[in-house]
Motif scaffolding. Sequence first.
Motif, PDB file in Angstrom:
ATOM      1  N   ASN A  86      47.698  35.224  54.205  1.00  0.00           N
ATOM      2  CA  ASN A  86      49.022  34.772  54.622  1.00  0.00           C
ATOM      3  C   ASN A  86      49.549  33.659  53.731  1.00  0.00           C
ATOM      4  OD1 ASN A  86      48.996  36.604  56.721  1.00  0.00           O
ATOM      5  ND2 ASN A  86      48.217  35.134  58.214  1.00  0.00           N
ATOM      6  N   ASP A  87      48.665  32.754  53.330  1.00  0.00           N
ATOM      7  CA  ASP A  87      49.081  31.670  52.440  1.00  0.00           C
ATOM      8  C   ASP A  87      49.461  32.202  51.067  1.00  0.00           C
ATOM      9  OD1 ASP A  87      48.606  29.933  54.487  1.00  0.00           O
ATOM     10  OD2 ASP A  87      46.632  29.298  53.760  1.00  0.00           O
ATOM     11  N   VAL A  88      48.745  33.227  50.599  1.00  0.00           N
ATOM     12  CA  VAL A  88      49.079  33.827  49.300  1.00  0.00           C
ATOM     13  C   VAL A  88      50.469  34.446  49.335  1.00  0.00           C
ATOM     14  CG1 VAL A  88      48.478  35.688  47.714  1.00  0.00           C
ATOM     15  CG2 VAL A  88      46.689  34.201  48.612  1.00  0.00           C
ATOM     16  N   VAL A  89      50.757  35.184  50.400  1.00  0.00           N
ATOM     17  CA  VAL A  89      52.080  35.818  50.515  1.00  0.00           C
ATOM     18  C   VAL A  89      53.171  34.749  50.619  1.00  0.00           C
ATOM     19  CG1 VAL A  89      53.522  37.284  51.968  1.00  0.00           C
ATOM     20  CG2 VAL A  89      51.144  37.901  51.548  1.00  0.00           C
ATOM     21  N   ARG A  90      52.917  33.718  51.405  1.00  0.00           N
ATOM     22  CA  ARG A  90      53.906  32.655  51.560  1.00  0.00           C
ATOM     23  C   ARG A  90      54.175  31.945  50.238  1.00  0.00           C
ATOM     24  NH1 ARG A  90      51.314  30.018  54.916  1.00  0.00           N
ATOM     25  NH2 ARG A  90      52.011  31.168  56.762  1.00  0.00           N
ATOM     26  N   ALA A  91      53.110  31.650  49.504  1.00  0.00           N
ATOM     27  CA  ALA A  91      53.278  30.990  48.207  1.00  0.00           C
ATOM     28  C   ALA A  91      53.986  31.905  47.213  1.00  0.00           C
ATOM     29  CB  ALA A  91      51.913  30.564  47.659  1.00  0.00           C
ATOM     30  N   GLY A  92      53.699  33.204  47.271  1.00  0.00           N
ATOM     31  CA  GLY A  92      54.370  34.141  46.371  1.00  0.00           C
ATOM     32  C   GLY A  92      55.856  34.259  46.650  1.00  0.00           C
ATOM     33  N   VAL A  93      56.219  34.301  47.924  1.00  0.00           N
ATOM     34  CA  VAL A  93      57.636  34.376  48.285  1.00  0.00           C
ATOM     35  C   VAL A  93      58.359  33.101  47.859  1.00  0.00           C
ATOM     36  CG1 VAL A  93      59.240  34.477  50.224  1.00  0.00           C
ATOM     37  CG2 VAL A  93      57.254  35.997  50.166  1.00  0.00           C
ATOM     38  N   THR A  94      57.720  31.949  48.060  1.00  0.00           N
ATOM     39  CA  THR A  94      58.324  30.686  47.644  1.00  0.00           C
ATOM     40  C   THR A  94      58.523  30.635  46.138  1.00  0.00           C
ATOM     41  OG1 THR A  94      57.321  29.527  49.521  1.00  0.00           O
ATOM     42  CG2 THR A  94      58.048  28.191  47.661  1.00  0.00           C
ATOM     43  N   ALA A  95      57.504  31.072  45.388  1.00  0.00           N
ATOM     44  CA  ALA A  95      57.612  31.083  43.927  1.00  0.00           C
ATOM     45  C   ALA A  95      58.725  32.009  43.462  1.00  0.00           C
ATOM     46  CB  ALA A  95      56.276  31.497  43.309  1.00  0.00           C
ATOM     47  N   PHE A 119      33.737  38.715  53.240  1.00  0.00           N
ATOM     48  CA  PHE A 119      32.363  38.692  52.733  1.00  0.00           C
ATOM     49  C   PHE A 119      31.837  37.288  52.443  1.00  0.00           C
ATOM     50  CE2 PHE A 119      34.078  42.855  51.546  1.00  0.00           C
ATOM     51  CZ  PHE A 119      33.112  43.683  52.085  1.00  0.00           C
ATOM     52  N   LEU A 120      32.698  36.279  52.475  1.00  0.00           N
ATOM     53  CA  LEU A 120      32.247  34.920  52.201  1.00  0.00           C
ATOM     54  C   LEU A 120      32.347  34.074  53.461  1.00  0.00           C
ATOM     55  CD1 LEU A 120      33.882  34.248  48.701  1.00  0.00           C
ATOM     56  CD2 LEU A 120      31.569  35.058  49.199  1.00  0.00           C
ATOM     57  N   ASP A 121      31.395  33.148  53.612  1.00  0.00           N
ATOM     58  CA  ASP A 121      31.405  32.278  54.785  1.00  0.00           C
ATOM     59  C   ASP A 121      32.530  31.252  54.702  1.00  0.00           C
ATOM     60  OD1 ASP A 121      29.203  33.635  55.756  1.00  0.00           O
ATOM     61  OD2 ASP A 121      27.769  32.239  54.819  1.00  0.00           O
ATOM     62  N   ARG A 122      32.715  30.689  53.518  1.00  0.00           N
ATOM     63  CA  ARG A 122      33.753  29.692  53.323  1.00  0.00           C
ATOM     64  C   ARG A 122      34.742  30.204  52.272  1.00  0.00           C
ATOM     65  NH1 ARG A 122      30.475  23.918  52.990  1.00  0.00           N
ATOM     66  NH2 ARG A 122      29.524  24.009  55.090  1.00  0.00           N
ATOM     67  N   THR A 123      35.992  30.061  52.570  1.00  0.00           N
ATOM     68  CA  THR A 123      37.026  30.508  51.636  1.00  0.00           C
ATOM     69  C   THR A 123      38.217  29.570  51.688  1.00  0.00           C
ATOM     70  OG1 THR A 123      38.509  32.324  51.028  1.00  0.00           O
ATOM     71  CG2 THR A 123      38.031  32.036  53.370  1.00  0.00           C
ATOM     72  N   THR A 124      38.842  29.383  50.564  1.00  0.00           N
ATOM     73  CA  THR A 124      40.061  28.568  50.478  1.00  0.00           C
ATOM     74  C   THR A 124      41.268  29.420  50.112  1.00  0.00           C
ATOM     75  OG1 THR A 124      39.568  28.040  48.165  1.00  0.00           O
ATOM     76  CG2 THR A 124      38.770  26.500  49.827  1.00  0.00           C
ATOM     77  N   LEU A 125      41.090  30.721  50.111  1.00  0.00           N
ATOM     78  CA  LEU A 125      42.165  31.644  49.761  1.00  0.00           C
ATOM     79  C   LEU A 125      42.425  32.560  50.951  1.00  0.00           C
ATOM     80  CD1 LEU A 125      43.837  32.164  47.175  1.00  0.00           C
ATOM     81  CD2 LEU A 125      42.270  34.025  46.630  1.00  0.00           C
ATOM     82  N   TRP A 155      46.060  38.353  46.660  1.00  0.00           N
ATOM     83  CA  TRP A 155      46.005  38.798  48.064  1.00  0.00           C
ATOM     84  C   TRP A 155      44.775  39.666  48.316  1.00  0.00           C
ATOM     85  CZ3 TRP A 155      46.292  43.545  50.602  1.00  0.00           C
ATOM     86  CH2 TRP A 155      46.531  43.484  51.986  1.00  0.00           C
ATOM     87  N   ILE A 156      44.474  40.568  47.382  1.00  0.00           N
ATOM     88  CA  ILE A 156      43.276  41.407  47.518  1.00  0.00           C
ATOM     89  C   ILE A 156      42.018  40.540  47.461  1.00  0.00           C
ATOM     90  CG2 ILE A 156      41.926  43.230  46.422  1.00  0.00           C
ATOM     91  CD1 ILE A 156      44.558  44.459  45.484  1.00  0.00           C
ATOM     92  N   THR A 157      42.013  39.568  46.554  1.00  0.00           N
ATOM     93  CA  THR A 157      40.870  38.655  46.478  1.00  0.00           C
ATOM     94  C   THR A 157      40.700  37.869  47.769  1.00  0.00           C
ATOM     95  OG1 THR A 157      41.247  38.441  44.093  1.00  0.00           O
ATOM     96  CG2 THR A 157      39.846  36.797  45.138  1.00  0.00           C
ATOM     97  N   ALA A 158      41.829  37.466  48.366  1.00  0.00           N
ATOM     98  CA  ALA A 158      41.753  36.734  49.630  1.00  0.00           C
ATOM     99  C   ALA A 158      41.195  37.612  50.744  1.00  0.00           C
ATOM    100  CB  ALA A 158      43.138  36.208  50.007  1.00  0.00           C
ATOM    101  N   GLN A 159      41.584  38.882  50.777  1.00  0.00           N
ATOM    102  CA  GLN A 159      41.055  39.792  51.781  1.00  0.00           C
ATOM    103  C   GLN A 159      39.545  39.973  51.620  1.00  0.00           C
ATOM    104  OE1 GLN A 159      42.528  41.040  54.329  1.00  0.00           O
ATOM    105  NE2 GLN A 159      44.720  41.139  53.947  1.00  0.00           N
ATOM    106  N   ILE A 160      39.101  40.123  50.380  1.00  0.00           N
ATOM    107  CA  ILE A 160      37.663  40.319  50.138  1.00  0.00           C
ATOM    108  C   ILE A 160      36.877  39.060  50.483  1.00  0.00           C
ATOM    109  CG2 ILE A 160      35.945  40.787  48.348  1.00  0.00           C
ATOM    110  CD1 ILE A 160      38.030  42.525  46.952  1.00  0.00           C
ATOM    111  N   SER A 161      37.386  37.905  50.042  1.00  0.00           N
ATOM    112  CA  SER A 161      36.657  36.668  50.293  1.00  0.00           C
ATOM    113  C   SER A 161      36.609  36.334  51.781  1.00  0.00           C
ATOM    114  CB  SER A 161      37.313  35.520  49.525  1.00  0.00           C
ATOM    115  OG  SER A 161      38.655  35.314  49.966  1.00  0.00           O
ATOM    116  N   ARG A 162      37.652  36.688  52.522  1.00  0.00           N
ATOM    117  CA  ARG A 162      37.648  36.402  53.956  1.00  0.00           C
ATOM    118  C   ARG A 162      36.620  37.245  54.695  1.00  0.00           C
ATOM    119  NH1 ARG A 162      42.898  37.580  57.618  1.00  0.00           N
ATOM    120  NH2 ARG A 162      42.185  39.694  57.137  1.00  0.00           N
TER     121      ARG A 162
END
Length: 209
Positions: free
Chosen positions: A153-162, A144-150, A135-142
């Motif tokens: 919200n998707d990380v939290v959703r996948a974590g809850v499902t797991a 500072f990076l132009d393109r991101t696949t992380l 989740w922290i990596t997703a926040q940073i990549s969103r």
Amino acid sequence: MVVRGLRRLVLVALDRPRWQQFVACCVSLWALAWIVGQFIAPAHGPSALGVLGELAARVGVTGGGWAERVAETWQHSGGGLAIFGGLLWAATTERGQLPALLGWVAVMLGAERLGYRPAMLVAVASMVGFVVLLWITAQISRRFLDRTTLFPNDVVRAGVTAAALSAVVPLFAPTLFLARLGNPYLTKGPRPIPAQRREEAPVHDRERS
């Protein structure tokens, strides 16, 4: 909404290949007996391998104390399996539920060294820590990076499902039994016709419907 989501996850957990249902039932009964044993005797709860040894003794399979020897081997091998089990829990998805089963086996074997509560805490902490790190990596990549696949919200959703699919493993066998028991008595309504097939149907069929 929450009840509907939990119901969907239970149905997803039951929707497995035949061979995986058999493996899931074995792991579920093993984990359930291990967990129930901790509540029945909190001070002297049975180990996971002790549960297998007791089951083998009840069905008449005697191996000369094999469970004690295997348990002694795991007790000297460290408790890193609990961390590995938590990471396997985090890797569980709706289409890939086998890591949840392997995670429970790893946690139970790791508990031979750590004990029930420490092993469960270490496994849960490793799973939560991995999700938080993503989740922290997703926040940073969103930011500072132009393109991101992380995405956070998707990380939290996948974590809850797991977490939900992993937590339901000990209850898989009783749930599957109740589902098979009540399935003949459930009323199943007609399936709705998709819009595309409805448009492709002949005119007289559509008028009749």
